[in-house]
Design a protein around this motif. Structure first.
Motif, PDB file in Angstrom:
ATOM      1  N   GLN A 139       0.426  -1.470   0.102  1.00 56.06           N
ATOM      2  CA  GLN A 139      -0.474  -0.080  -0.013  1.00 56.06           C
ATOM      3  C   GLN A 139       0.646   0.756   0.196  1.00 56.06           C
ATOM      4  N   SER A 140       2.330   1.265   1.076  1.00 56.50           N
ATOM      5  CA  SER A 140       2.957   2.314   0.732  1.00 56.50           C
ATOM      6  C   SER A 140       3.817   1.792  -0.267  1.00 56.50           C
ATOM      7  N   PRO A 141       4.383   1.816  -1.121  1.00 56.20           N
ATOM      8  CA  PRO A 141       5.712   1.558  -2.430  1.00 56.20           C
ATOM      9  C   PRO A 141       6.807   1.630  -1.475  1.00 56.20           C
ATOM     10  N   TYR A 142       7.747   1.352  -1.521  1.00 55.18           N
ATOM     11  CA  TYR A 142       8.405   1.353  -0.814  1.00 55.18           C
ATOM     12  C   TYR A 142       9.808   0.030  -1.411  1.00 55.18           C
ATOM     13  N   THR A 143      12.030   0.869  -1.391  1.00 59.44           N
ATOM     14  CA  THR A 143      12.910   0.322  -2.236  1.00 59.44           C
ATOM     15  C   THR A 143      13.710  -0.102  -1.482  1.00 59.44           C
ATOM     16  N   GLU A 144      14.268  -1.031  -1.389  1.00 58.59           N
ATOM     17  CA  GLU A 144      15.015  -1.253  -0.022  1.00 58.59           C
ATOM     18  C   GLU A 144      16.819  -0.663  -0.825  1.00 58.59           C
ATOM     19  N   VAL A 145      17.634   0.168  -0.510  1.00 63.13           N
ATOM     20  CA  VAL A 145      19.002   0.254  -1.516  1.00 63.13           C
ATOM     21  C   VAL A 145      20.692  -0.787  -0.679  1.00 63.13           C
ATOM     22  N   LEU A 146      20.618  -1.795  -1.655  1.00 61.80           N
ATOM     23  CA  LEU A 146      21.924  -2.392  -0.483  1.00 61.80           C
ATOM     24  C   LEU A 146      23.170  -2.495  -1.881  1.00 61.80           C
ATOM     25  N   ILE A 147      23.906  -1.720  -0.972  1.00 63.99           N
ATOM     26  CA  ILE A 147      25.348  -1.398  -1.961  1.00 63.99           C
ATOM     27  C   ILE A 147      26.017  -2.473  -1.818  1.00 63.99           C
ATOM     28  N   CYS A 148      27.227  -3.186  -2.869  1.00 61.82           N
ATOM     29  CA  CYS A 148      28.030  -4.166  -2.785  1.00 61.82           C
ATOM     30  C   CYS A 148      29.207  -4.184  -1.938  1.00 61.82           C
ATOM     31  N   THR A 149      29.301  -4.856  -0.871  1.00 60.44           N
ATOM     32  CA  THR A 149      30.109  -4.990   0.214  1.00 60.44           C
ATOM     33  C   THR A 149      31.418  -6.086  -0.332  1.00 60.44           C
ATOM     34  N   ARG A 150      31.537  -6.256  -0.958  1.00 62.43           N
ATOM     35  CA  ARG A 150      31.945  -8.076  -1.098  1.00 62.43           C
ATOM     36  C   ARG A 150      32.175  -8.547  -2.673  1.00 62.43           C
ATOM     37  N   ILE A 151      33.420  -8.525  -3.429  1.00 60.61           N
ATOM     38  CA  ILE A 151      33.394  -9.591  -4.935  1.00 60.61           C
ATOM     39  C   ILE A 151      34.046 -10.720  -4.691  1.00 60.61           C
ATOM     40  N   ARG A 152      33.606 -11.866  -4.530  1.00 57.57           N
ATOM     41  CA  ARG A 152      34.446 -13.052  -5.044  1.00 57.57           C
ATOM     42  C   ARG A 152      34.349 -13.866  -6.596  1.00 57.57           C
ATOM     43  N   SER A 153      34.832 -14.275  -6.504  1.00 51.91           N
ATOM     44  CA  SER A 153      34.505 -15.045  -7.795  1.00 51.91           C
ATOM     45  C   SER A 153      33.457 -15.520  -7.933  1.00 51.91           C
ATOM     46  N   ILE A 154      33.522 -16.509  -7.033  1.00 48.23           N
ATOM     47  CA  ILE A 154      31.681 -17.042  -7.024  1.00 48.23           C
ATOM     48  C   ILE A 154      30.356 -16.389  -6.873  1.00 48.23           C
ATOM     49  N   GLY A 155      30.776 -14.621  -6.761  1.00 50.87           N
ATOM     50  CA  GLY A 155      29.469 -14.230  -7.110  1.00 50.87           C
ATOM     51  C   GLY A 155      30.289 -12.640  -5.917  1.00 50.87           C
ATOM     52  N   ALA A 156      28.910 -11.513  -5.558  1.00 51.29           N
ATOM     53  CA  ALA A 156      28.595 -11.227  -4.874  1.00 51.29           C
ATOM     54  C   ALA A 156      27.646 -10.876  -3.986  1.00 51.29           C
ATOM     55  N   LEU A 157      28.005  -9.722  -2.816  1.00 53.17           N
ATOM     56  CA  LEU A 157      27.201  -9.338  -1.584  1.00 53.17           C
ATOM     57  C   LEU A 157      26.771  -8.434  -1.515  1.00 53.17           C
ATOM     58  N   VAL A 159      24.768  -5.606   0.916  1.00 52.43           N
ATOM     59  CA  VAL A 159      24.550  -5.224   2.524  1.00 52.43           C
ATOM     60  C   VAL A 159      23.452  -3.805   2.044  1.00 52.43           C
ATOM     61  N   ARG A 160      22.062  -3.764   3.287  1.00 55.34           N
ATOM     62  CA  ARG A 160      21.046  -2.822   3.092  1.00 55.34           C
ATOM     63  C   ARG A 160      21.608  -1.843   3.883  1.00 55.34           C
ATOM     64  N   VAL A 161      21.210  -0.488   3.610  1.00 53.30           N
ATOM     65  CA  VAL A 161      22.193   0.551   4.280  1.00 53.30           C
ATOM     66  C   VAL A 161      21.230   1.665   3.772  1.00 53.30           C
ATOM     67  N   ALA A 162      20.251   1.710   3.354  1.00 55.20           N
ATOM     68  CA  ALA A 162      19.010   2.447   3.535  1.00 55.20           C
ATOM     69  C   ALA A 162      17.279   1.915   3.131  1.00 55.20           C
ATOM     70  N   GLN A 163      16.553   2.933   2.570  1.00 55.07           N
ATOM     71  CA  GLN A 163      15.181   2.447   2.241  1.00 55.07           C
ATOM     72  C   GLN A 163      14.266   3.300   2.174  1.00 55.07           C
ATOM     73  N   PHE A 164      13.256   3.689   1.104  1.00 54.75           N
ATOM     74  CA  PHE A 164      12.772   4.804   0.833  1.00 54.75           C
ATOM     75  C   PHE A 164      11.306   4.471  -0.246  1.00 54.75           C
ATOM     76  N   ALA A 165      10.261   5.842   0.848  1.00 58.64           N
ATOM     77  CA  ALA A 165       9.462   5.487  -0.319  1.00 58.64           C
ATOM     78  C   ALA A 165       9.262   6.154  -1.144  1.00 58.64           C
ATOM     79  N   HIS A 166       8.302   5.864  -1.931  1.00 63.24           N
ATOM     80  CA  HIS A 166       7.915   6.254  -3.680  1.00 63.24           C
ATOM     81  C   HIS A 166       6.604   5.831  -3.870  1.00 63.24           C
ATOM     82  N   SER A 167       5.852   6.509  -4.908  1.00 62.87           N
ATOM     83  CA  SER A 167       4.828   6.703  -5.486  1.00 62.87           C
ATOM     84  C   SER A 167       5.203   5.208  -6.366  1.00 62.87           C
TER      85      SER A 167
END
Length: 430
Positions: A139-157, A159-167
């Motif tokens: 009902q109140s849309p929002y987005t989580e912001v996750l920033i890349c904190t680790r890169i390995r040959s097997i993948g990337a990790l 972590v959530r640093v913020a969230q914000f509401a929007h239309s």
């Protein structure tokens, strides 16, 4: 026209759409920027789990592109042609070559040859930068912001640093621009690796300092702890431990040491278990646990780098702790295999530690256990230490289910090594 979020009609509106943002690494680290490097926005498969994510891990197969856009320096977004077949976007250490070829063809300037140096140079600057998780069906849309904190040959990790509401009709460009405004939140805890200690603290926080929080499952009868470890490791990797992932690049650790044990019998407020573990170069680690009964929480502190000539532990204890009374218990050898896991919802890190203890005396009596232990919490937006016990208990329950599936008899308890040593001592010494 600004690109809109896309959701398949057959999917429920209550899903989380995900956009992986590739950008010049200079936006996260203080480096000279690449000329004209755009921001690349890739729509990934949606997530039907509605929970917020403290962390998210993307392996190679998780980066398959559904749609892609380019955001230029003015904030203008341009949709790119969709590939004719599913393409992986990130291949461990670089943009996937086939996907890069697709980008070259889509972004070639008219009259300029595809693959020229000027069209290629910015590809090298791009890396996984952030992941947006948009809860558009709320009902109140929002987005989580996750920033890349680790890169390995097997993948990337991430972590959530913020969230914000929007239309509800927010465009991709609006979401990405809003996320960039919040990207620096927790920056000093995200753009470094976990072993680096900052002035403000480590990138991980350990709640309840000097307190061990641990549940135990005692294995009844014989079992191969190596077989059990491999089986459980594979189960976590294959998604059979919902909400948990292995720690990328630190999935499994193996340990072996000889331990000399002493029970603290007095005074009453200091009772517990002191143990000397022999490490390299004839040095010892002293592990000091204070507890009056087996329980979930026990005070635990350490002294490292100890030089103890002739392994005179009795003399060391008498000198360093003259107010304590000790009882010598049997030595043992301990082999331990740790599966290091993280909760994607809470950011708590745990160890699934399978060990086998063998007494060094003539009895050779053994104890096999699987310990689930809280280790630390990755710093993220919305950290909450009150969720540790529940998440630890859930993890222990998953371990129990796995053991049952292997037909391994086991008992969930808090049975400590001290209790094992007491139970193993001759009757006259108890």
């Amino acid at each position: 026209m600004a690109a809109k979020l896309t959701v398949d009609d057959e999917l429920s509106s209550k899903i989380v759409s995900r956009h992986l943002v590739f950008a010049d690494v200079a936006l996260q680290y203080e480096l000279g920027p690449a000329d004209d490097a755009p921001v690349l926005v890739v729509e990934l498969a949606p997530d039907e789990g509605l929970e917020m994510r403290a962390i998210e891990y993307l392996g190679r197969a998780d980066t398959i592109v559904r749609a892609a856009s380019v955001l230029d320096a003015t904030g203008k977004v341009s949709a790119l042609p969709s590939p004719e077949e599913p393409l992986v976007t990130w291949a461990g250490t670089r943009l996937d070559e086939t996907f890069t070829d697709h980008l070259r063809a889509a972004l070639t300037v008219p009259g300029q040859a595809s693959g020229s140096a000027s069209t290629d140079k910015w590809y090298e600057a791009l890396g996984p930068f952030m992941l947006l998780r948009t809860h558009a069906g709320e009902q109140s849309p929002y987005t989580e912001v996750l920033i890349c904190t680790r890169i390995r040959s097997i993948g990337a990790l991430f972590v959530r640093v913020a969230q914000f509401a929007h239309s509800a009709d927010a465009s991709v460009a609006q979401l990405v621009n809003a996320a960039f405004d919040r990207r620096a939140h927790l920056e000093d805890f995200v753009r470094v690796e976990g072993s680096v200690h900052l002035r403000e603290g480590n990138v991980h926080l350990r709640y309840e300092k000097d307190v061990e929080i641990e549940e135990k499952i005692t294995v009844v009868g014989d079992a191969s702890i190596w077989h059990l470890t491999k089986s459980m490791w594979a189960a976590v990797e294959n998604g059979h431990f919902p909400g948990f992932i292995t720690n990328p690049g630190y999935e499994l650790t193996r340990w072996h040491f000889v331990q000399s044990n002493f029970e603290v019998t007095a005074p009453d407020n200091e009772v517990g278990h002191y143990a000397f573990q022999r490490v390299a170069d004839d040095q010892y680690l002293l592990k000091m646990k204070q507890f009056s009964k087996d329980s979930l929480r026990r005070v635990e502190t350490f002294r490292g780098g100890l030089q103890i000539p002739d392994a005179d532990f009795d003399g060391y204890l008498a000198r360093e702790f003259p107010n304590l009374t000790f009882r010598r218990l049997p030595d043992f050898r301990r082999t331990r295999f740790d599966i290091n896991v993280q909760s994607v919802v809470t950011g708590h890190c745990f160890g699934i530690e399978t060990d086998e203890v063998t007494l060094s005396d003539a009895s050779g009596r053994k104890l096999r256990q699987v310990e689930t232990e809280y280790l630390e919490t990755r710093r993220h937006d919305g950290m909450d230490g009150t969720t540790i016990d529940a998440e630890l208990s859930r993890l222990t329950g998953l371990v129990e289910e796995h053991l049952a599936g292997l037909r391994i008899a086991a008992k969930r308890d808090f049975y400590s090594k001290l209790s094992f040593l007491r139970d193993s001592a001759p009757t006259a010494d108890r």
